[in-house]
Design a protein around this motif. Structure first.
Motif: not given
Length: 306
Positions: A123, A165-166, A228, A230-232, A264, A267
């Motif tokens: 991440d 993504d990151g 985009k 990291p998701k978190n 993050v 992560g």
């Protein structure tokens, strides 16, 4: 003190005595005022003093921990307490590996990154590259271990394989800004922010060092995002300014790691060009100056926070 020349065993013992009598506040203030080279000279003098004390006392040295020991006559005839500790256990270059850190001791230019890339996508990646100055001498922070690294070596790092993504955080110096921006673009990142570390002394004054034009009291870490992110990701989780005391050689402030973990949470984190004094739980740290972890060596098991 500051540039203690190599002397006799008696000189080393006198230095050890002065060190034990100096207050922590006075010592820190004096160290903050030293140049980088003078500070390295002083560390070398301390090591010689420790070895001389150990030789005189039968490998026993003063120690603040609750270890077994006794009393004896120290340098100058003073009555002091001694504790049985091998010299290498208190050597400043020896650092404990955090229990949940994954240190990988390797030359980043020849390391087989494939298994790591296959095992996890990170991440966040943070790196402090050994930027070369116009004189072809490596920057101060990496001069001891990464002196032979070239710009081509840095750009050939498999960043795109290590992260989808990151976020990529990269510490830069003034002369490396242009090349750093090229690297972000080459690897597919957009520079979205920067973190400025304002260095302080123990007395909260600016910890200034020499620069080409002006005295320097800060370091800059550029922040790039790929895809985009990291998701978190938690936007706004921290500040872009760190006010923190200058620490050891090339040692970054703990606040930068705390900031990453707040941005993050939970992560996967990777640091490239890591050093012993920058190791942290739940980070994978790759560099050629890391000590071996306890237990099995080279297991390659990743400790990822649940």
């Amino acid at each position: 003190m500051g540039q203690e020349a190599a002397g006799t065993e008696e000189d080393d013992l006198k230095l050890a005595q002065r060190l034990t009598l100096e207050s922590e506040t006075d010592a820190r203030a004096r160290w903050d005022a030293l140049s980088d080279n003078a500070l390295l000279d002083e560390i070398a003098a301390y090591k010689r003093a420790l070895k001389s004390v150990a030789a005189v006392t039968g490998r026993q040295i003063p120690h603040a921990g609750g270890l077994k020991g006794g009393e004896g006559v120290g340098p100058g005839g003073d009555r002091v307490k001694y504790y049985e500790v091998p010299v290498d256990k208190v050597d400043p270059v020896e650092w404990e590996v955090p229990e949940h850190c994954v240190p990988i001791r390797a030359d980043v230019t020849s390391y087989d990154w494939g298994p790591l890339c296959d095992a996890v996508q990170f991440d966040v990646i943070m790196m402090d590259p050994p930027w070369l100055l116009a004189t072809n001498n490596p920057t101060r922070g990496v001069s001891l271990g990464y002196g032979q690294l070239t710009s081509k070596d840095i750009q050939n790092l498999p960043i795109r394989r290590l992260q989808g993504d990151g976020l990529l955080l990269m510490w830069v110096i003034n002369s490396s800004y242009g090349f750093a921006m090229e690297l972000f673009d080459r690897w597919g990142y957009e520079v979205v922010d920067e973190v400025v570390w304002v260095k302080q002394t123990v007395n909260r004054r600016l910890a200034k060092s020499h620069g080409f034009y002006l005295q320097h009291a800060k370091e800059v870490c550029l922040v790039g995002m790929r895809g985009k992110g990291p998701k978190n990701l938690v936007p706004g989780a921290g500040s872009d300014i760190i006010l923190s005391q200058r620490r050891g050689q090339s040692q970054k402030p703990v606040e930068i790691y705390e900031l990453v973990e707040a941005l993050v949470p939970g992560g996967t984190y990777l640091e490239i060009f890591a050093r012993k004094n920058n190791l942290r739980d739940y980070w994978v740290s790759v560099g050629n100056e890391l000590c071996e972890p306890k237990g099995e060596k080279g297991s390659g098991v990743l400790a990822v926070r649940a």
